[in-house]
Design an enzyme around this catalytic site. Structure first.
Site, PDB file in Angstrom:
ATOM      1  N   LYS A  10       0.848  -1.198   0.000  1.00 53.35           N
ATOM      2  CA  LYS A  10       0.000   0.000   0.000  1.00 53.35           C
ATOM      3  C   LYS A  10       0.879   1.241   0.000  1.00 53.35           C
ATOM      4  CE  LYS A  10       0.889   1.498   4.320  1.00 53.35           C
ATOM      5  NZ  LYS A  10       1.609   2.747   4.607  1.00 53.35           N
ATOM      6  N   GLY A 102       4.745  -6.413   5.801  1.00 56.71           N
ATOM      7  CA  GLY A 102       4.452  -7.383   6.864  1.00 56.71           C
ATOM      8  C   GLY A 102       2.969  -7.460   7.178  1.00 56.71           C
ATOM      9  N   ASP A 136      -2.202  -1.561  10.399  1.00 55.59           N
ATOM     10  CA  ASP A 136      -2.444  -1.569   8.946  1.00 55.59           C
ATOM     11  C   ASP A 136      -3.081  -2.864   8.447  1.00 55.59           C
ATOM     12  OD1 ASP A 136      -1.431   0.968   8.513  1.00 55.59           O
ATOM     13  OD2 ASP A 136       0.584   0.279   7.988  1.00 55.59           O
TER      14      ASP A 136
END
Length: 289
Positions: A10, A102, A136
């Site tokens: 992203k 991650g 996230d």
């Protein structure tokens, strides 16, 4: 049985920090969108009750420091799964780059194991579980383009921005997110207009998007790591339509509309930055099969 899952990176088109919360996290308001740079995960069911992480990348931990490991462990514990899983991570997203590599691996693990273990969870339930792993991860479960608030786990979807090239350049340094937030003085930084960014994205206004990008953490990271600022200046000089640091850095991205200019910028950056990528903006939401 085994399953292949993609885990896209992203970028933040707009990132603002509103203040520090009582739980120690920061209150954020940001717009994230997925790009066509992805890790690939192979999930293979094991008869033994264990979690195994495999990767050729030496920077990928193979224990519970790995967010994909944490995702598998969370599902096993919550739903009393007695089977094990081997997770092979083929890294394409740079590690510790501000691109949620991650977190996206963890999200892909949640989506994949939901199918592999026949858990029957909805995408909303998976996103809620993702919030327990990292700020996230919820967004990465959904993908697409969204406003994230709270500590980043409250997701509201918006339209997909107009398609364009995204050029990424990552210097050969690591940036500590904790240090960046620790050095952030909210009254001394430039706050982006997140609401305006929502409006121009929903209007499909590419120029408006380029004029409105902003990241409140840039000034802090630039002061700590001047080479990140130099990459941004260079990318601007080469002619990108908009240039911004993603997350807390150190990756800088440029938005470019024309193919010929993309090639020129990409080749120019390869001269002095080790990791350079040219990919398309994705911005499309994930679906559960």
């Amino acid at each position: 049985m085994k399953l292949l899952v993609k885990a896209p990176a992203k970028i933040n088109l707009s990132l603002d920090v509103l203040g520090k919360r009582q739980d120690g996290y920061h209150e954020v308001k940001m717009i994230m969108t997925t790009i066509d740079l992805a890790d690939r995960l192979e999930l293979m069911e094991l008869a033994e009750d264990r979690i195994e992480i495999l990767s050729h990348n030496r920077y990928v931990p193979d224990d519970q420091r790995n967010l994909a490991y944490q995702a598998a462990k969370l599902l096993k514990e919550k739903f009393n799964v007695k089977k094990g899983v081997s997770i092979t991570i083929e890294k394409t997203i740079p590690v510790a780059a501000g691109l949620a590599g991650g977190s996206s691996d963890a999200a892909a693990t949640l989506r994949g194991l939901n199918k592999l273990w026949n858990l029957g969870l909805t995408i909303d339930q998976l996103a809620e579980l993702g919030a327990e792993i990292g700020s996230d991860v919820s967004f990465c479960v959904y993908g697409g383009t969204a406003i994230a608030t709270g500590r980043g786990e409250q997701i509201e979807h918006i339209k997909t921005p107009p398609s364009c090239w995204v050029i990424l350049a990552k210097p050969h340094i690591g940036v500590s997110t904790a240090d960046v937030y620790g050095n952030l003085k909210l009254n001394r930084v430039t706050h982006p207009n997140v609401d305006k960014m929502v409006d121009v994205i929903n209007a499909g206004d590419y120029k408006g998007i380029c004029d409105t990008v902003g990241n409140v953490l840039e000034d802090v990271t630039f002061a700590m790591h001047p080479e990140v600022a130099r990459i941004k200046a260079q990318m601007k000089r080469f002619g990108a339509d908009a240039v911004l640091m993603s997350g807390s850095g150190p990756t800088v991205f440029g938005l470019v509309h024309h193919d010929s200019r993309m090639h020129r910028i990409y080749n120019g950056l390869k001269g002095f930055c080790e990791q350079v990528y040219a990919v398309r903006l994705l911005g499309e939401r994930e679906t559960l099969e």
